[in-house]
Design an enzyme around this catalytic site. Structure first.
Site, PDB file in Angstrom:
ATOM      1  N   GLY A 276      35.553  31.837 -79.987  1.00 24.30           N
ATOM      2  CA  GLY A 276      34.394  30.992 -79.683  1.00 24.30           C
ATOM      3  C   GLY A 276      33.411  30.862 -80.811  1.00 24.30           C
ATOM      4  O   GLY A 276      32.291  30.385 -80.612  1.00 24.30           O
ATOM      5  N   GLU A 318      40.044  35.930 -81.689  1.00 25.16           N
ATOM      6  CA  GLU A 318      40.810  34.719 -81.428  1.00 25.16           C
ATOM      7  C   GLU A 318      40.089  33.465 -81.932  1.00 25.16           C
ATOM      8  O   GLU A 318      39.666  32.620 -81.144  1.00 25.16           O
ATOM      9  CB  GLU A 318      41.079  34.592 -79.924  1.00 25.16           C
ATOM     10  CG  GLU A 318      41.894  35.739 -79.346  1.00 25.16           C
ATOM     11  CD  GLU A 318      41.887  35.736 -77.822  1.00 25.16           C
ATOM     12  OE1 GLU A 318      41.298  34.812 -77.224  1.00 25.16           O
ATOM     13  OE2 GLU A 318      42.463  36.666 -77.233  1.00 25.16           O
ATOM     14  N   PRO A 319      39.935  33.305 -83.236  1.00 25.54           N
ATOM     15  CA  PRO A 319      39.338  32.064 -83.734  1.00 25.54           C
ATOM     16  C   PRO A 319      40.312  30.899 -83.630  1.00 25.54           C
ATOM     17  O   PRO A 319      41.494  31.033 -83.950  1.00 25.54           O
ATOM     18  CB  PRO A 319      39.033  32.399 -85.199  1.00 25.54           C
ATOM     19  CG  PRO A 319      40.084  33.405 -85.558  1.00 25.54           C
ATOM     20  CD  PRO A 319      40.330  34.219 -84.315  1.00 25.54           C
ATOM     21  N   GLY A 320      39.840  29.770 -83.161  1.00 23.82           N
ATOM     22  CA  GLY A 320      40.648  28.555 -83.133  1.00 23.82           C
ATOM     23  C   GLY A 320      39.881  27.434 -83.787  1.00 23.82           C
ATOM     24  O   GLY A 320      40.212  26.961 -84.872  1.00 23.82           O
ATOM     25  N   ARG A 321      38.779  27.051 -83.127  1.00 25.76           N
ATOM     26  CA  ARG A 321      37.906  26.014 -83.658  1.00 25.76           C
ATOM     27  C   ARG A 321      37.449  26.340 -85.084  1.00 25.76           C
ATOM     28  O   ARG A 321      37.400  25.467 -85.944  1.00 25.76           O
ATOM     29  CB  ARG A 321      36.678  25.878 -82.749  1.00 25.76           C
ATOM     30  CG  ARG A 321      35.686  24.808 -83.169  1.00 25.76           C
ATOM     31  CD  ARG A 321      34.322  25.050 -82.537  1.00 25.76           C
ATOM     32  NE  ARG A 321      34.384  25.349 -81.132  1.00 25.76           N
ATOM     33  CZ  ARG A 321      34.214  24.455 -80.161  1.00 25.76           C
ATOM     34  NH1 ARG A 321      33.968  23.198 -80.466  1.00 25.76           N
ATOM     35  NH2 ARG A 321      34.267  24.819 -78.895  1.00 25.76           N
ATOM     36  N   TYR A 362      31.045  17.056 -73.197  1.00 24.76           N
ATOM     37  CA  TYR A 362      30.144  18.166 -73.504  1.00 24.76           C
ATOM     38  C   TYR A 362      28.818  17.726 -74.116  1.00 24.76           C
ATOM     39  O   TYR A 362      28.035  18.574 -74.539  1.00 24.76           O
ATOM     40  CB  TYR A 362      30.803  19.130 -74.503  1.00 24.76           C
ATOM     41  CG  TYR A 362      32.109  19.720 -74.079  1.00 24.76           C
ATOM     42  CD1 TYR A 362      32.286  20.245 -72.801  1.00 24.76           C
ATOM     43  CD2 TYR A 362      33.174  19.770 -74.966  1.00 24.76           C
ATOM     44  CE1 TYR A 362      33.497  20.799 -72.422  1.00 24.76           C
ATOM     45  CE2 TYR A 362      34.392  20.329 -74.598  1.00 24.76           C
ATOM     46  CZ  TYR A 362      34.540  20.844 -73.322  1.00 24.76           C
ATOM     47  OH  TYR A 362      35.737  21.399 -72.953  1.00 24.76           O
ATOM     48  N   CYS A 389      36.724   1.028 -71.816  1.00 23.51           N
ATOM     49  CA  CYS A 389      35.866   0.393 -70.801  1.00 23.51           C
ATOM     50  C   CYS A 389      35.018   1.436 -70.089  1.00 23.51           C
ATOM     51  O   CYS A 389      35.147   1.661 -68.876  1.00 23.51           O
ATOM     52  CB  CYS A 389      36.719  -0.393 -69.812  1.00 23.51           C
ATOM     53  SG  CYS A 389      37.475  -1.848 -70.540  1.00 23.51           S
ATOM     54  N   TYR A 419      40.093  20.501 -80.389  1.00 23.65           N
ATOM     55  CA  TYR A 419      39.931  19.928 -79.054  1.00 23.65           C
ATOM     56  C   TYR A 419      39.879  18.398 -79.030  1.00 23.65           C
ATOM     57  O   TYR A 419      39.625  17.822 -77.975  1.00 23.65           O
ATOM     58  CB  TYR A 419      38.706  20.518 -78.348  1.00 23.65           C
ATOM     59  CG  TYR A 419      38.768  22.010 -78.262  1.00 23.65           C
ATOM     60  CD1 TYR A 419      39.657  22.631 -77.399  1.00 23.65           C
ATOM     61  CD2 TYR A 419      37.989  22.804 -79.093  1.00 23.65           C
ATOM     62  CE1 TYR A 419      39.759  24.008 -77.355  1.00 23.65           C
ATOM     63  CE2 TYR A 419      38.082  24.188 -79.060  1.00 23.65           C
ATOM     64  CZ  TYR A 419      38.964  24.786 -78.177  1.00 23.65           C
ATOM     65  OH  TYR A 419      39.076  26.149 -78.139  1.00 23.65           O
TER      66      TYR A 419
END
Length: 461
Positions: A276, A318-321, A362, A389, A419
């Site tokens: 996170g 757990e780094p992802g972003r 978000y 639309c 994401y």
């Protein structure tokens, strides 16, 4: 939003935007923390990435297109690996996963965290060593758990009593002893959006610490003695900059470690503090470097272990972003520019919420720049919107673009590695964009563009 965000401005700009927006000194400026490290302006002011002109990328691969700076991703992977030499760094595949990225992070020495059968299939098909895979998820099916056990994944993070029972039955049938961690909901209110905060009590993930479920789950696993309980897991949310949440989480999880030791005489050898870690989407964001995160987290864990008289467990993060997010930008083509009665200028691009739902979902903020040229025009406060639309089809809520932006221009939006492709959809039957990796002046397609034939192939009516 670039460097013009700093400070405050008294009164709205022409009554067309938030009062805190400040026009940039130069609309062509690239703020380094927002862009992949190999992005610059080249001939005529066009963006280049690893030596390639984005105009050439658009001509070859079309737009929209996600552009991945491969060396940037690899560098960020190494920075986390080197900052946590005594810990396991799991790349959080939910941020973005494809076979090429699996191979990149594996080559850089990282582990991989997956949370569905599809992500596990992608990892295995790319050749990821099963023992270096962790399997998350709040509702893993029997089929998913069976596949994970048969593949020999390194660990499974259990999320419910029902899952413990499912996995125990599979383990007994297979005659194996899967390694597990218990996901603990620690009751931390992370300073992030409601939908990406995962450690408060009223949500779907994990076992409640305050209610006693986390301790009961650990005792159940230990007492049944079928699964191998390796440790506890806590993940407090996403896009987090304040380390205080990790401090509270570690304190509470390690107190549970001590409770388990005192009740069962077992000192669990592992602790996963999740991920996170935030990135810079605008100049308002100030993320910590991996070595700073490592220093803070190690100090927190060492202090709490000393307080509880516990041996320091083997850590995982757990780094992802934080790895893939800054390594990617999305390249669009402008279709229309519309001034709405002097209220706002809308710059419509050929993508939108189908390739980046985060702004709508978000209220996420992004930056943007005209990518095919430099401009000497005055800055204009604009909103970059998509072609769908929906009035909420917004890519960048507020950004200063040159007043001469026009149809046919290319617009680049940085920070879209996490994401965006993972959460992309076919809303309005729009095919999803490709992903192109660029390295050393060469581009290669790693995820191809969807076609209308792809869309119709699933329509059997």
């Amino acid at each position: 939003m670039r460097a013009h965000e700093a400070g405050a401005l008294h009164g709205d700009i022409g009554n067309r935007g938030p009062a805190w927006l400040r026009p940039p000194v130069d609309v062509n400026e690239l703020v380094p923390q927002l862009w992949p490290r190999n992005v610059a302006r080249g001939a005529g002011g066009a963006l280049t990435v690893a030596g390639l002109d984005v105009r050439d990328l658009a001509a070859e691969f079309g737009t929209p297109v996600y552009v991945l700076d491969e060396d940037d991703l690899r560098t960020r992977s190494r920075e986390f690996r080197d900052a946590f030499p005594d810990a396991d760094v799991y790349y959080a595949g939910k941020a973005f996963l494809c076979r090429a990225v699996v191979r990149m992070i594996a080559e850089e020495g990282l582990f991989l965290d997956v949370c569905t059968g599809g992500e596990l299939a992608t990892a295995l098909s790319a050749g990821m060593e099963p023992a270096r895979i962790g399997f998350h998820g709040n509702n893993k099916s029997v089929a998913e758990l069976t596949r994970a056990v048969d593949a020999g994944v390194g660990r499974i993070i259990v999320d419910s009593f029902a899952e413990i029972d499912r996995l125990t039955a599979i383990a007994r049938e297979r005659g194996v002893r899967p390694r597990v961690l218990v996901r603990v909901t620690v009751g931390v209110e992370a300073h992030t959006h409601e939908f990406i905060a995962t450690a408060h009590e009223d949500q779907k993930f994990g076992f409640s610490l305050a209610g006693g479920a986390a301790a009961a789950a650990a005792f159940k696993i230990l007492d049944e003695d079928v699964l191998e309980l390796r440790g506890l897991h806590s993940h407090i949310g996403s896009q987090i900059f304040d380390a205080s949440g990790f401090e509270v989480s570690a304190r509470r999880v390690l107190a549970l470690q001590a409770q388990i030791r005192d009740a069962r005489g077992v000192e669990l050898p592992e602790l996963d503090l999740g991920g996170g870690f935030g990135i810079a989407y605008t100049t308002q964001d100030d993320p910590a470097a991996p070595h700073e995160l490592a220093k803070r987290l190690r100090k927190i864990v060492d202090g709490e272990c000393a307080a509880e008289n516990l041996a320091v467990p083997h850590l995982s993060i757990e780094p992802g972003r934080a790895i893939v997010g800054p390594a990617v930008f999305t390249l669009y083509e402008v279709g229309t520019v519309k001034d709405v009665d002097g209220i706002r200028t809308y710059v419509s691009v050929d993508g939108g919420m189908s390739d980046n739902i985060r702004t709508a979902l978000y209220d996420a903020s992004y930056s943007a720049t005209v990518a095919n040229r430099a401009s000497a025009a005055e800055p204009m406060l604009a909103r970059v919107v998509g072609k769908h639309c929906e009035s909420g089809d917004i890519v960048v809520k507020d950004e200063f673009l040159p007043a001469d932006v026009q149809p046919g221009d290319l617009v680049a939006v940085p920070g879209t590695g996490a994401y965006c492709r993972s959460m992309a959809s076919n809303y309005n039957h729009v095919p999803r964009p490709p992903v192109v990796a660029v390295r050393d002046g060469r581009a290669r397609l790693i995820v191809r563009r969807e076609t209308e034939d792809d869309l119709l192939a699933l329509d059997v009516g």
